[in-house]
Design an enzyme around this catalytic site. Structure first.
Site, mmCIF file in Angstrom:
data_model
loop_
_atom_site.group_PDB
_atom_site.id
_atom_site.type_symbol
_atom_site.label_atom_id
_atom_site.label_comp_id
_atom_site.label_asym_id
_atom_site.label_seq_id
_atom_site.Cartn_x
_atom_site.Cartn_y
_atom_site.Cartn_z
ATOM 1 N N GLU A 58 0.816 -1.210 0.000
ATOM 2 C CA GLU A 58 0.000 0.000 0.000
ATOM 3 C C GLU A 58 0.857 1.271 0.000
ATOM 4 O O GLU A 58 0.345 2.369 0.258
ATOM 5 C CB GLU A 58 -0.971 -0.054 1.179
ATOM 6 C CG GLU A 58 -1.984 -1.180 0.971
ATOM 7 C CD GLU A 58 -2.930 -1.389 2.126
ATOM 8 O OE1 GLU A 58 -4.096 -1.697 1.851
ATOM 9 O OE2 GLU A 58 -2.523 -1.264 3.296
ATOM 10 N N HIS A 104 -1.869 4.158 8.342
ATOM 11 C CA HIS A 104 -3.021 3.446 7.779
ATOM 12 C C HIS A 104 -3.372 2.292 8.699
ATOM 13 O O HIS A 104 -2.506 1.478 9.043
ATOM 14 C CB HIS A 104 -2.699 2.920 6.379
ATOM 15 C CG HIS A 104 -3.720 1.937 5.868
ATOM 16 N ND1 HIS A 104 -5.074 2.196 5.857
ATOM 17 C CD2 HIS A 104 -3.588 0.677 5.377
ATOM 18 C CE1 HIS A 104 -5.720 1.168 5.361
ATOM 19 N NE2 HIS A 104 -4.843 0.221 5.075
ATOM 20 N N HIS A 146 -6.655 -0.654 10.014
ATOM 21 C CA HIS A 146 -7.932 -1.325 9.784
ATOM 22 C C HIS A 146 -8.684 -1.386 11.107
ATOM 23 O O HIS A 146 -9.248 -2.426 11.466
ATOM 24 C CB HIS A 146 -7.713 -2.745 9.252
ATOM 25 C CG HIS A 146 -6.980 -2.818 7.961
ATOM 26 N ND1 HIS A 146 -6.564 -4.015 7.407
ATOM 27 C CD2 HIS A 146 -6.574 -1.850 7.093
ATOM 28 C CE1 HIS A 146 -5.940 -3.786 6.261
ATOM 29 N NE2 HIS A 146 -5.935 -2.471 6.050
ATOM 30 N N TYR A 169 -12.717 17.886 18.907
ATOM 31 C CA TYR A 169 -11.413 17.247 18.703
ATOM 32 C C TYR A 169 -11.292 16.600 17.335
ATOM 33 O O TYR A 169 -10.201 16.528 16.772
ATOM 34 C CB TYR A 169 -11.143 16.243 19.826
ATOM 35 C CG TYR A 169 -10.951 16.948 21.133
ATOM 36 C CD1 TYR A 169 -9.743 17.559 21.452
ATOM 37 C CD2 TYR A 169 -12.004 17.074 22.029
ATOM 38 C CE1 TYR A 169 -9.578 18.261 22.632
ATOM 39 C CE2 TYR A 169 -11.850 17.775 23.220
ATOM 40 C CZ TYR A 169 -10.630 18.354 23.512
ATOM 41 O OH TYR A 169 -10.470 19.061 24.677
ATOM 42 N N HIS A 194 -12.627 -0.625 3.771
ATOM 43 C CA HIS A 194 -11.225 -0.989 3.976
ATOM 44 C C HIS A 194 -10.697 -0.488 5.321
ATOM 45 O O HIS A 194 -10.330 -1.284 6.189
ATOM 46 C CB HIS A 194 -10.398 -0.424 2.807
ATOM 47 C CG HIS A 194 -8.955 -0.778 2.825
ATOM 48 N ND1 HIS A 194 -8.181 -0.736 1.683
ATOM 49 C CD2 HIS A 194 -8.115 -1.147 3.818
ATOM 50 C CE1 HIS A 194 -6.928 -1.084 1.992
ATOM 51 N NE2 HIS A 194 -6.872 -1.329 3.285
#
Length: 209
Positions: free
Chosen positions: A69, A88, A90, A115, A155
């Site tokens: 990625e 990144h 999940h 925030y 994703h």
């Protein structure tokens, strides 16, 4: 120094349960090079000497094979020269929220808390592509909207920052906001007033609008 910061941030994400199994990846920019977690890495077990280092042409300069990625990390660095780190994950809530219709064209996530506006800012939904497919990176790089975070459809989440800490804090705050929204479900709820959103975004130099 940057390698140690990346490893420490990865361990924090893993400890918080935001990167199950070998999911997720982090990178830092060092001049004209990108240092990124290797493919298939457990974020709890990274070591500074075993990270992947590439140039912007995706040539591997040192270390093991990088995360597949890599392209959408590079996209954030290309679209904003102030970005120095990309995260990144999940994580559960963000991944779930990426499966829902977006709140608006410019931000999948609404301004629910101060925030979120301060640390994340508008967060578009990037259309689905298979993991590693350059189409997502192309969509990120080509967008004319201001953002340093995005949900990748069905994703997960990706956040960028001017420091490793900033990118990490944004990932944690985005996960928390998605969790709050899922907890609220279909019940009516109030968003921040528009003037408060504008004020906070200006004060904290956060992308909005």
């Amino acid at each position: 120094m940057l390698r140690r910061e990346l490893v420490a941030a990865a361990a924090q994400l893993a400890g918080a349960g935001m990167s199950p199994g070998s999911s997720g990846n982090l990178s830092v920019r060092h001049g004209d090079r990108i240092i990124i977690s290797p493919t298939g890495s457990d974020l709890a077990s990274l070591i500074p000497e075993r990270l992947s280092e590439l140039d912007f042409d995706a040539t591997l300069l040192s270390g093991p094979a990088p995360s597949k990625e890599y392209p959408f990390h590079r996209a954030f660095y290309r679209r904003d020269e102030t970005v120095r780190a990309v995260v990144h994950v999940h994580s559960l809530a963000a991944s779930a929220y990426s499966c829902l219709d977006p709140w608006s064209e410019r931000s999948a996530v609404p301004p629910l808390t101060p925030y979120f506006v301060m640390r994340v800012g508008q967060t578009p939904l990037i259309p689905y592509a298979d993991p590693g497919d350059a189409a997502q990176a192309d969509a990120i790089e080509a967008s004319d909207s201001r953002f340093r975070a995005a949900l990748l459809q069905n994703h997960g989440a990706i956040t960028a920052g001017r420091t490793v800490r900033e990118a990490l804090d944004a990932a944690v705050e985005l996960e928390q906001t998605c969790a709050l929204l899922l907890q609220l479900g279909s019940r009516p709820f109030r968003l921040l007033p528009a003037e408060a959103v504008d004020r906070l975004a200006t004060k904290y130099d956060s992308p909005w609008g």
